[in-house]
Write an enzyme that holds these catalytic residues in place. Structure first.
Site, mmCIF file in Angstrom:
data_model
loop_
_atom_site.group_PDB
_atom_site.id
_atom_site.type_symbol
_atom_site.label_atom_id
_atom_site.label_comp_id
_atom_site.label_asym_id
_atom_site.label_seq_id
_atom_site.Cartn_x
_atom_site.Cartn_y
_atom_site.Cartn_z
ATOM 1 C CB CYS A 253 35.057 18.947 36.492
ATOM 2 S SG CYS A 253 33.956 20.287 36.986
ATOM 3 C CB CYS B 210 28.820 15.783 39.829
ATOM 4 S SG CYS B 210 30.574 15.693 40.251
ATOM 5 C CB CYS C 114 33.682 18.830 44.570
ATOM 6 S SG CYS C 114 33.996 20.222 43.447
ATOM 7 C CB CYS D 227 30.345 38.824 38.513
ATOM 8 S SG CYS D 227 31.676 39.591 39.454
ATOM 9 C CG ASP E 50 32.556 43.522 33.379
ATOM 10 O OD1 ASP E 50 32.105 43.074 34.445
ATOM 11 O OD2 ASP E 50 32.928 42.793 32.440
ATOM 12 C CB CYS F 286 28.490 22.292 41.819
ATOM 13 S SG CYS F 286 29.206 22.191 40.159
ATOM 14 C CD GLN G 177 31.710 36.924 31.703
ATOM 15 O OE1 GLN G 177 31.282 35.905 32.236
ATOM 16 N NE2 GLN G 177 31.653 38.108 32.317
ATOM 17 C CD GLU H 102 41.578 45.708 33.224
ATOM 18 O OE1 GLU H 102 42.144 45.136 34.181
ATOM 19 O OE2 GLU H 102 40.338 45.764 33.098
ATOM 20 C CE1 TYR I 162 37.120 48.897 38.406
ATOM 21 C CE2 TYR I 162 35.090 49.757 37.459
ATOM 22 C CZ TYR I 162 36.010 49.729 38.484
ATOM 23 O OH TYR I 162 35.826 50.543 39.593
#
Length: 406
Positions: free
Chosen positions: A163, A79, A87, A348, A321, A90, A224, A274, A253
């Site tokens: 992108c 990129c 940017c 995550c 989660d 990434c 996701q 949730e 969650y």
């Protein structure tokens, strides 16, 4: 070069650094005159010239602006917007995809050891892509009507025309102007339907499909972002839990009901909790055909505490989660007190995972398996699924079949 307003400032100075190990967050660790430096755009083992971008009493941050001794795993970023001062979306475009996944596996194992005191060999699984063209939900910053991406740890806008990690099916919002908004999100669903959402307009709902089951999701809601992620994570959770019809389950969650749906299909009564009202509203639609699912909207700790007060004494299975900050000690204690035979923790953030696993360990739960997934190519982000069970799991062979009366 130094900041003209501070004679002691190193910001702007270019220094030579021997780059050390990778760390969580998309950087590697080096040292300058004994001080820790977090270096972006570098790889372990390299000798680089790096420009100091941030200075605190404890550490420095820097960008590698030239590489004197490159790593064999270094590659030219695909990129044109990837690089120092450009940017910030990434982190690892300068590493080949195999090295990216090795670095991420190292981050998970090192974080588990450092924070959780857990020794674990980690192998990074992948959906088989090359790290490009996967992101189905692209959020761009907007400044004075112009969309783009922020530079790393900055509110300086970097205008971009395209992108490379965006899914090719996402709508083109970069060629337009967006007056009066601060962000715009381009979304494509697994059915190929598209939507555009801004901070001023919530956008429409889309349908996502996993294992032939349809899930209604807000355009700006959580789902996701890699098209392969929902099914990979569902497979990991179900294979780890091995649900048996009649076992009771918690889905904490629970979002729009992804995990609750397949636990219910396996014959498990599920209490799903949730905090987001829109997600719960969509979950009611998504799970309306399934018996034995109870949906509750509210703070997980508060609702779980209320359920215990109403007679919930035991569950067999738990899926959690949580957000990036993790579940936290109070929620972990409440889960452990319910005595589940298996817990599937979808994480995550490896640091939050390590903290919560340490708490679970003190409460008698050990790791039965841990899988890590590279579902965010070119970035430092990682998804993990840890399956926990009682350290003395002799009683787990005969789990309770008591149905929740909630």
């Amino acid at each position: 070069m130094r900041d003209e307003n501070d004679d002691d400032s190193l910001i702007g100075t270019v220094v030579e650094l021997e780059v050390g190990p990778v760390a969580h967050g998309g950087h590697c660790v080096a040292r300058h005159e004994g001080q820790v430096v977090f270096v972006r755009h570098a790889l372990p083992g390299e000798l680089v010239h790096a420009r100091i971008t941030e200075q605190t009493a404890k550490y420095l941050r820097a960008d590698a602006v030239s590489v004197l001794t490159p790593s064999p795993q270094r590659t030219e970023p695909p990129c044109p917007y990837a690089g120092p001062g450009l940017c910030g979306g990434c982190d690892f475009q300068h590493a080949n995809i195999v090295e990216q996944r090795r670095l991420k596996a190292t981050v998970v194992s090192d974080t588990l050891r450092r924070i959780g005191g857990i020794e674990r060999t980690v192998v990074m699984e992948s959906p088989g892509d090359d790290g490009l063209g996967w992101r189905t939900r692209m959020r761009y910053a907007v400044v004075d009507g112009r969309p783009g991406m922020y530079a790393h740890r900055s509110h300086d806008l970097v205008p971009v025309e395209h992108c490379l990690i965006a899914h090719p099916g996402t709508p083109d919002v970069l060629s337009e102007r967006w007056p009066g908004v601060s962000s715009v999100q381009a979304v494509v669903s697994s059915e190929g339907k598209t939507a555009v959402q801004t901070d001023q307009d919530p956008g429409e709902r889309l349908v996502e499909v996993v294992r032939d089951r349809r899930f209604l999701v807000e355009a700006g809601g959580f789902w996701q972002v890699h098209p392969a992620a929902p099914e990979m994570l569902v497979d990991a959770v179900l294979s780890g839990l091995e649900p048996v019809a009649g076992e009771t389950a918690l889905d904490l969650y629970s979002g729009v009901g992804l995990f609750a749906a397949f636990l219910a299909e396996a014959g498990c009564p599920v209490l799903a909790i949730e905090g987001d009202k829109d997600a719960v509203r969509n979950a009611r639609r998504n799970l309306h055909d399934l018996d034995g699912v109870t949906l509750e909207n509210g703070d997980v700790d508060r609702v779980l505490n209320a359920a215990v007060g109403q007679g919930l004494e035991h569950v067999d299975l738990v899926v959690l989660d949580p957000p990036r900050t993790g579940a936290g000690k109070d929620v972990v204690r409440r889960i452990a007190a319910l005595g589940p035979r298996r817990i599937a923790y979808v994480a995550c953030d490896p640091a939050a995972l390590a903290r919560d696993l340490k708490t679970f360990g003190r409460l008698g739960y050990g790791i039965a398996s841990l899988r890590a997934f590279d579902l965010f190519g070119m970035t430092h982000h990682i998804e993990c699924v840890a399956v926990l069970q009682p350290v003395d799991s002799a009683d787990a062979a005969t789990p309770s079949r008591r149905v929740m009366g909630l």
